[in-house]
Write a protein that holds these residues in place. Structure first.
Motif, PDB file in Angstrom:
ATOM      1  N   UNK A   1    -181.403 -68.364 -56.794  1.00  0.00           N
ATOM      2  CA  UNK A   1    -182.123 -67.331 -56.284  1.00  0.00           C
ATOM      3  C   UNK A   1    -181.676 -66.048 -57.238  1.00  0.00           C
ATOM      4  N   UNK A   2    -180.890 -66.153 -58.320  1.00  0.00           N
ATOM      5  CA  UNK A   2    -180.567 -65.209 -59.420  1.00  0.00           C
ATOM      6  C   UNK A   2    -179.261 -64.129 -59.010  1.00  0.00           C
ATOM      7  N   UNK A   3    -178.452 -64.765 -58.107  1.00  0.00           N
ATOM      8  CA  UNK A   3    -177.065 -63.850 -58.033  1.00  0.00           C
ATOM      9  C   UNK A   3    -176.309 -64.352 -58.631  1.00  0.00           C
ATOM     10  N   UNK A   4    -175.125 -63.722 -59.061  1.00  0.00           N
ATOM     11  CA  UNK A   4    -173.881 -64.516 -59.689  1.00  0.00           C
ATOM     12  C   UNK A   4    -172.942 -64.065 -58.844  1.00  0.00           C
TER      13      UNK A   4
ATOM     14  N   UNK B   1    -180.900 -62.051 -65.847  1.00  0.00           N
ATOM     15  CA  UNK B   1    -182.297 -62.436 -65.675  1.00  0.00           C
ATOM     16  C   UNK B   1    -183.091 -61.952 -64.555  1.00  0.00           C
ATOM     17  N   UNK B   2    -182.473 -61.646 -63.426  1.00  0.00           N
ATOM     18  CA  UNK B   2    -183.111 -61.015 -62.190  1.00  0.00           C
ATOM     19  C   UNK B   2    -183.479 -59.482 -62.563  1.00  0.00           C
TER      20      UNK B   2
ATOM     21  N   UNK C   1    -179.327 -67.125 -47.215  1.00  0.00           N
ATOM     22  CA  UNK C   1    -179.943 -66.016 -46.446  1.00  0.00           C
ATOM     23  C   UNK C   1    -179.801 -64.669 -46.868  1.00  0.00           C
ATOM     24  N   UNK C   2    -180.678 -63.931 -46.573  1.00  0.00           N
ATOM     25  CA  UNK C   2    -180.941 -62.368 -47.249  1.00  0.00           C
ATOM     26  C   UNK C   2    -179.749 -61.438 -46.775  1.00  0.00           C
ATOM     27  N   UNK C   3    -179.147 -60.785 -47.574  1.00  0.00           N
ATOM     28  CA  UNK C   3    -178.221 -59.705 -46.918  1.00  0.00           C
ATOM     29  C   UNK C   3    -178.499 -58.443 -47.140  1.00  0.00           C
ATOM     30  N   UNK C   4    -179.680 -57.933 -48.008  1.00  0.00           N
ATOM     31  CA  UNK C   4    -180.189 -56.991 -48.243  1.00  0.00           C
ATOM     32  C   UNK C   4    -181.378 -56.968 -49.010  1.00  0.00           C
TER      33      UNK C   4
ATOM     34  N   UNK D   1    -180.067 -62.684 -51.895  1.00  0.00           N
ATOM     35  CA  UNK D   1    -179.683 -63.912 -51.110  1.00  0.00           C
ATOM     36  C   UNK D   1    -178.367 -64.361 -51.403  1.00  0.00           C
ATOM     37  N   UNK D   2    -177.485 -64.371 -50.273  1.00  0.00           N
ATOM     38  CA  UNK D   2    -176.053 -64.628 -50.519  1.00  0.00           C
ATOM     39  C   UNK D   2    -175.817 -66.062 -51.013  1.00  0.00           C
ATOM     40  N   UNK D   3    -174.987 -66.323 -52.010  1.00  0.00           N
ATOM     41  CA  UNK D   3    -174.783 -67.670 -52.382  1.00  0.00           C
ATOM     42  C   UNK D   3    -173.584 -68.255 -51.731  1.00  0.00           C
ATOM     43  N   UNK D   4    -172.996 -67.679 -50.669  1.00  0.00           N
ATOM     44  CA  UNK D   4    -171.893 -67.847 -49.760  1.00  0.00           C
ATOM     45  C   UNK D   4    -172.023 -67.568 -48.431  1.00  0.00           C
ATOM     46  N   UNK D   5    -171.250 -68.156 -47.551  1.00  0.00           N
ATOM     47  CA  UNK D   5    -171.039 -67.824 -46.156  1.00  0.00           C
ATOM     48  C   UNK D   5    -169.706 -66.958 -46.025  1.00  0.00           C
ATOM     49  N   UNK D   6    -169.497 -65.966 -45.449  1.00  0.00           N
ATOM     50  CA  UNK D   6    -168.308 -65.229 -44.958  1.00  0.00           C
ATOM     51  C   UNK D   6    -168.525 -63.897 -44.535  1.00  0.00           C
ATOM     52  N   UNK D   7    -167.495 -63.277 -44.533  1.00  0.00           N
ATOM     53  CA  UNK D   7    -167.577 -61.733 -43.924  1.00  0.00           C
ATOM     54  C   UNK D   7    -167.833 -60.914 -45.180  1.00  0.00           C
ATOM     55  N   UNK D   8    -168.371 -59.845 -45.204  1.00  0.00           N
ATOM     56  CA  UNK D   8    -168.863 -58.831 -45.965  1.00  0.00           C
ATOM     57  C   UNK D   8    -167.528 -57.780 -46.154  1.00  0.00           C
TER      58      UNK D   8
END
Length: 125
Positions: free
Chosen positions: A12-15, A30-31, A54-57, A69-76
């Protein structure tokens, strides 16, 4: 197009850059190139939960609005609030302008190395 070898990438083009047990997340070159001039970013809050896939913003450009889209799960645990006043930083320095930092990672999407991500982008172009 720039694909730093020390980063991991989502489809989804996040690093993602791991700093100890904290994942630093931003959008790829690229994004930002596909988006065009970024004019607004909708940021989450510290303490929010990020969920892999899932989207975080979202980020708004002159062309479209796209989910982040977050590539990981956890606390921001940290949000780059400077982007609220200067969202164009994402265009100028996509790998320097991180968006969020996530800790307590419980899940990770399938992340690509630089070579695999570059090949993926070539297919999408």
């Amino acid at each position: 197009m720039n694909f730093p070898a020390d980063l991991k990438y989502s489809k989804s083009h996040e690093w993602v850059k791991m700093e100890g047990d904290v994942a630093v997340i931003g959008i790829t070159d690229f994004a930002q190139d596909a988006l065009g001039d970024v004019v607004f970013i909708n940021l989450p809050s510290e303490g929010d939960t990020a969920e892999a896939g899932s989207a975080f913003g979202d980020v708004e450009s002159v062309k479209a609005v796209s989910d982040l889209v977050s590539p990981v799960s956890g606390e921001i645990v940290e949000v780059n609030e400077e982007l609220a006043d200067a969202p164009e930083t994402l265009n100028a320095d996509p790998y320097g302008a991180w968006i969020i930092k996530v800790s307590g990672i419980t899940e990770t999407e399938e992340l690509l190395d630089a070579a695999a991500y570059e090949a993926f982008c070539a297919e999408e172009a």
